[in-house]
Motif scaffolding. Structure first.
Motif, short mmCIF file in Angstrom:
data_model
loop_
_atom_site.label_atom_id
_atom_site.label_comp_id
_atom_site.label_asym_id
_atom_site.label_seq_id
_atom_site.Cartn_x
_atom_site.Cartn_y
_atom_site.Cartn_z
N LYS A 130 0.81 -1.22 0.00
CA LYS A 130 0.00 0.00 0.00
C LYS A 130 0.84 1.26 0.00
O LYS A 130 0.30 2.37 -0.15
N GLN A 154 3.59 2.95 -5.16
CA GLN A 154 2.69 3.48 -6.18
C GLN A 154 2.60 2.52 -7.36
O GLN A 154 3.57 1.84 -7.70
N PRO A 155 1.46 2.48 -8.05
CA PRO A 155 1.36 1.63 -9.25
C PRO A 155 2.21 2.16 -10.40
O PRO A 155 2.67 1.38 -11.24
N ASN A 156 2.42 3.48 -10.43
CA ASN A 156 3.23 4.10 -11.49
C ASN A 156 4.19 5.12 -10.89
O ASN A 156 3.84 5.82 -9.93
N TYR A 157 5.38 5.20 -11.47
CA TYR A 157 6.36 6.21 -11.07
C TYR A 157 6.84 6.94 -12.31
O TYR A 157 7.19 6.32 -13.32
N ASP A 203 9.40 11.42 -10.20
CA ASP A 203 9.26 10.73 -8.92
C ASP A 203 10.58 10.09 -8.49
O ASP A 203 10.86 9.98 -7.29
N GLN A 225 6.14 0.84 -13.99
CA GLN A 225 4.90 0.37 -13.40
C GLN A 225 5.25 -0.79 -12.45
O GLN A 225 6.08 -1.63 -12.78
N THR A 226 4.59 -0.83 -11.29
CA THR A 226 4.93 -1.84 -10.29
C THR A 226 3.79 -2.84 -10.12
O THR A 226 3.14 -2.91 -9.09
#
Length: 565
Positions: free
Chosen positions: A135, A138-141, A145, A165-166
């Motif tokens: 949580k 982040q899903p995207n960096y 960032d 993308q993670t």
């Protein structure tokens, strides 16, 4: 044959590396800032790396990638940033997350540069951490960032373009053959498709703790260099007793240690009940980084020796812990016992790592490296400090308690509440061990109810019990004898000095005996619930009122108000 090289960030002792090595990948570097971990990683993977802080790769500014450029280009990057700040064991998961997030960002920055640089050869990457970290990732960096705005613009990209993308899942190592339930969040990417290379689980039945223990030799075997043992995780791997390190020594516990762990596991004031000793019909619980003997998280086994009290229970040996993590018998760890344990507890399970490596190989859909055996690891047992002593503990040096040690125990946990005997006061922060308190706790979490009983409450409790037809005859007789036997005795002194729990007046034994006697006098289930006006919680279990009544009597002889305990 495709050559797949790996760099392992936050490598620790090398669990992440080991799984990839077994699948034929070439581990070319390990990066970690802890010397013992680097020493172990170097030893097992034939490297000569020095300590290095991953934060060095963050850069002075958004165009500075000099440190990253110094890292060899490889096809695979893997990393397991320190999970201390995310772990639920650290301040119940409320620890500051800043340092953990920054380590993740620094690792992702390296991946970003290696992925987007000209003539990149990076094919895949993985990031591993505890489930709670998901949580905070982040899903995207964007490049911005990751402190790469200026570097990205030099490549003709925009600072706010998505760089990484993670995608990922929470996976359990036990689903991939590890004999340990170890859930971890895994994020990653196969660069060509942008998809997460998710491993396939083909383990319908988890390996149990009992399965592993039954196939390991007893730590108490006498020296016999002709014996040979088969690794329960790797059946083709056999080692002689003279080569099986860190296993043949006594890890027996003093009673003061295992008794506290037993209490916290089976009678914790607000957490669920756990097995004591460990349940061998299930996968091993997650191994923590701290080798503890008297905590709720301790892994505790029944000793193979016929001992009572001191030595009746024991901790796992280092080799047992390593095997339960999934390391092969021939994998070695440098340093002291506690240092070795920390390396193991911080590891990625090689079983899960190998599954992740196979997932990448599946994505390649071509010639991939063949699996590797363990021949190159077999001679490393001569290069470490081996804990094997073949000695048995005599328990002649008792453990000690600190002066003014805190005490808190409850006889019964029922109705989401406990009534505790303790020598400190949570409400006012008092720590005067010459005073003892009886305190009721209601519920759990922030804002849970707390009530400290006063001397005047004794008569209220007595009246409430009598009004509900609770026969106090036998309990009163028992309490009279108990308090008479306590005259002139210091509960605190006994708690600090009676470490073998021999004296019946030790407060630990008193709390236990009050429960046992109450169980003889009453049927807890039949007593039901009662309204007690002094307690800030409607109806409460009658047995909890009985406990408050008995414990108040203990700390204050109510037949003579001048006698205070």
């Amino acid at each position: 044959m495709v050559k797949l090289r790996v760099i392992d960030f936050f490598c620790g002792a090398g669990g992440f590396s080991e799984g990839f090595r077994q699948e034929g990948f070439e581990v070319v570097m390990g990066i970690d800032f802890w010397q013992p971990a680097i020493d172990s990683h170097n030893l097992n993977h034939g490297l000569e790396d020095s300590v290095k802080d991953v934060m060095d790769f963050w850069g002075e500014d958004s165009g500075d990638v000099l440190e990253i450029d110094g890292i060899p280009d490889t096809e695979i990057l893997i990393g397991s940033p320190s999970c201390v700040s995310f772990s639920m064991s650290n301040k119940a998961g409320k620890a500051c997350k800043i340092s953990g997030i920054q380590l993740i960002l620094s690792f992702l920055r390296v991946i970003c540069v290696k992925k987007h640089q000209k003539k990149s050869i990076l094919q895949a990457w993985y990031l591993e951490n505890v489930p709670q970290s998901e949580k905070f990732i982040q899903p995207n960096y964007t490049f911005s960032d990751l402190n790469l705005s200026r570097w990205a613009r030099a490549l003709g990209k925009k600072a706010d373009d998505i760089a990484i993308q993670t995608k990922g899942y929470v996976l359990n190592a036990a689903d991939y053959g590890a004999p340990q339930s170890r859930r971890r969040f895994i994020a990653g990417e196969f660069i060509e498709t942008g998809e997460f290379p998710k491993p396939i689980s083909n383990w319908l039945n988890h390996k149990t703790l009992g399965y592993i223990k039954s196939r390991l030799p007893s730590p108490y075997l006498k020296r016999n260099d002709n014996s040979e043992f088969v690794d329960p995780n790797y059946p083709k791997l056999k080692v002689k007793m003279s080569e099986l390190t860190d296993h043949f020594y006594d890890t027996g516990l003093y009673k003061i240690e295992w008794e506290k762990a037993q209490h916290l596991k089976t009678n914790h004031p607000y957490m669920g009940k756990m097995s004591f000793p460990e349940n061998e019909d299930r996968s091993c619980r997650t191994i923590m980084a701290t080798r503890s003997a008297s905590t709720r998280e301790s892994l505790i086994f029944k000793s193979e020796l016929n001992r009572e009290e001191n030595g009746e229970y024991r901790l796992p040996t280092i080799r047992e812990a390593a095997t339960l993590m999934g390391y092969p018998f021939v994998y070695q760890f440098t340093g002291t016992e506690s240092t070795k344990w920390k390396q193991i507890g911080n590891s990625v399970s090689p079983h899960l790592s190998a599954a992740l490596a196979r997932a990448i190989k599946a994505c390649l859909k071509g010639k991939t490296p063949r699996k590797r055996g363990f021949s190159k690891l077999k001679g490393n047992y001569l290069k470490i400090i081996n804990l094997n002593s073949f000695d048995v503990c005599t328990f002649e040096t008792p453990k000690t308690r600190l002066s003014n040690a805190k005490f808190r125990r409850h006889p019964v946990k029922l109705g989401n509440m406990t009534v505790d005997l303790q020598n400190f006061n949570d409400t006012y922060g008092v720590k005067d061990t010459s005073k003892w308190f009886v305190v009721a706790y209601f519920g759990t979490g922030v804002g849970h109810g707390v009530y400290e009983f006063k001397a005047k409450d004794f008569e209220v409790l007595e009246s409430a019990l009598k009004n509900n037809n609770v026969d106090l005859t036998m309990l009163n007789k028992y309490m009279h004898g108990l308090v008479e036997g306590l005259q002139g005795i210091s509960l605190q002194e006994l708690y600090e000095t009676d470490l073998d729990l021999i004296d019946s007046n030790n407060p630990i034994n008193i709390v236990k005996s009050i429960r046992i006697k109450s169980n003889e006098f009453y049927n807890f289930d039949e007593l039901g619930y009662i309204k007690c006006d002094i307690l800030p919680k409607g109806r409460v279990p009658v047995i909890q009122v009985v406990m408050a009544y008995a414990l108040l009597w203990l700390i204050n002889d109510y037949k003579d108000d001048s006698k205070k305990r």
